[in-house]
Design a protein around this motif. Structure first.
Motif, PDB file in Angstrom:
ATOM      1  N   PRO A   1       0.832  -1.193   0.000  1.00 27.31           N
ATOM      2  CA  PRO A   1       0.000   0.000   0.000  1.00 27.31           C
ATOM      3  C   PRO A   1       0.875   1.255   0.000  1.00 27.31           C
ATOM      4  N   SER A   2       0.252   2.387  -0.271  1.00 30.91           N
ATOM      5  CA  SER A   2       0.969   3.661  -0.181  1.00 30.91           C
ATOM      6  C   SER A   2       1.117   4.033   1.292  1.00 30.91           C
ATOM      7  N   LEU A   3       2.340   4.350   1.689  1.00 29.81           N
ATOM      8  CA  LEU A   3       2.620   4.766   3.061  1.00 29.81           C
ATOM      9  C   LEU A   3       2.424   6.273   3.149  1.00 29.81           C
ATOM     10  N   ILE A   4       1.437   6.686   3.935  1.00 28.66           N
ATOM     11  CA  ILE A   4       1.106   8.105   4.073  1.00 28.66           C
ATOM     12  C   ILE A   4       1.880   8.728   5.218  1.00 28.66           C
TER      13      ILE A   4
ATOM     14  N   LEU B   1      -1.764   3.869   6.094  1.00 32.23           N
ATOM     15  CA  LEU B   1      -1.657   3.281   4.769  1.00 32.23           C
ATOM     16  C   LEU B   1      -2.877   3.601   3.923  1.00 32.23           C
ATOM     17  N   SER B   2      -2.642   3.780   2.626  1.00 35.76           N
ATOM     18  CA  SER B   2      -3.722   3.939   1.664  1.00 35.76           C
ATOM     19  C   SER B   2      -3.830   2.648   0.862  1.00 35.76           C
TER      20      SER B   2
ATOM     21  N   CYS C   1      -6.122   3.104   6.339  1.00 38.92           N
ATOM     22  CA  CYS C   1      -6.143   2.398   7.619  1.00 38.92           C
ATOM     23  C   CYS C   1      -4.830   2.662   8.338  1.00 38.92           C
ATOM     24  N   GLU C   2      -4.794   2.301   9.597  1.00 38.19           N
ATOM     25  CA  GLU C   2      -3.558   2.342  10.366  1.00 38.19           C
ATOM     26  C   GLU C   2      -3.152   0.920  10.699  1.00 38.19           C
ATOM     27  N   LEU C   3      -1.868   0.681  10.584  1.00 45.11           N
ATOM     28  CA  LEU C   3      -1.288  -0.593  10.996  1.00 45.11           C
ATOM     29  C   LEU C   3      -0.449  -0.320  12.231  1.00 45.11           C
TER      30      LEU C   3
END
Length: 116
Positions: free
Chosen positions: A7-10, A23-24, A83-85
């Protein structure tokens, strides 16, 4: 489409001893194709894989996959969501604890045992 299937790391930040990644979930990720056409969701095995991938950033995390426990999938992760991981390394137990969160709700969580 990301070549790595990640995913894209924001954003990345620390909350005490927990690494939090925002994450996107890009709709073009290959994991969404064919996994419930018409209502795609992120497969659980991919969620565990991502937790392991990003968990390698945690200080002291060593070893290879040795099993899972307390795995729970409570809310689907869908294309286009953020979302958050949350990741925490319990060195004394050799476990990587993870949870994916949608706002204040836990979408999934579990523990990955690492073997030397």
């Amino acid at each position: 489409m990301p070549m790595t299937g990640l995913p894209s790391l924001i954003e990345q930040r620390w909350q005490d001893d927990v690494l939090v990644l925002r994450l996107s979930l890009d709709p073009d990720l290959p994991w969404f194709r064919g996994h419930f056409p018409g209502a795609p969701l992120l497969p659980g095995v991919v969620q565990v894989h991502w937790a392991m991938h990003y968990g390698r950033q945690l200080p002291g995390l060593v070893g290879e996959f040795g099993g899972m426990s307390q795995l729970k999938f409570q809310r689907p992760l869908r294309p286009g969501q953020e979302c958050e991981l949350h990741l925490c390394w319990l060195a004394d137990k050799g476990q990587l604890v993870f949870s994916y969160r949608l706002g204040d709700e836990v979408a999934s969580s579990g523990r990955v045992k690492l073997c030397p």
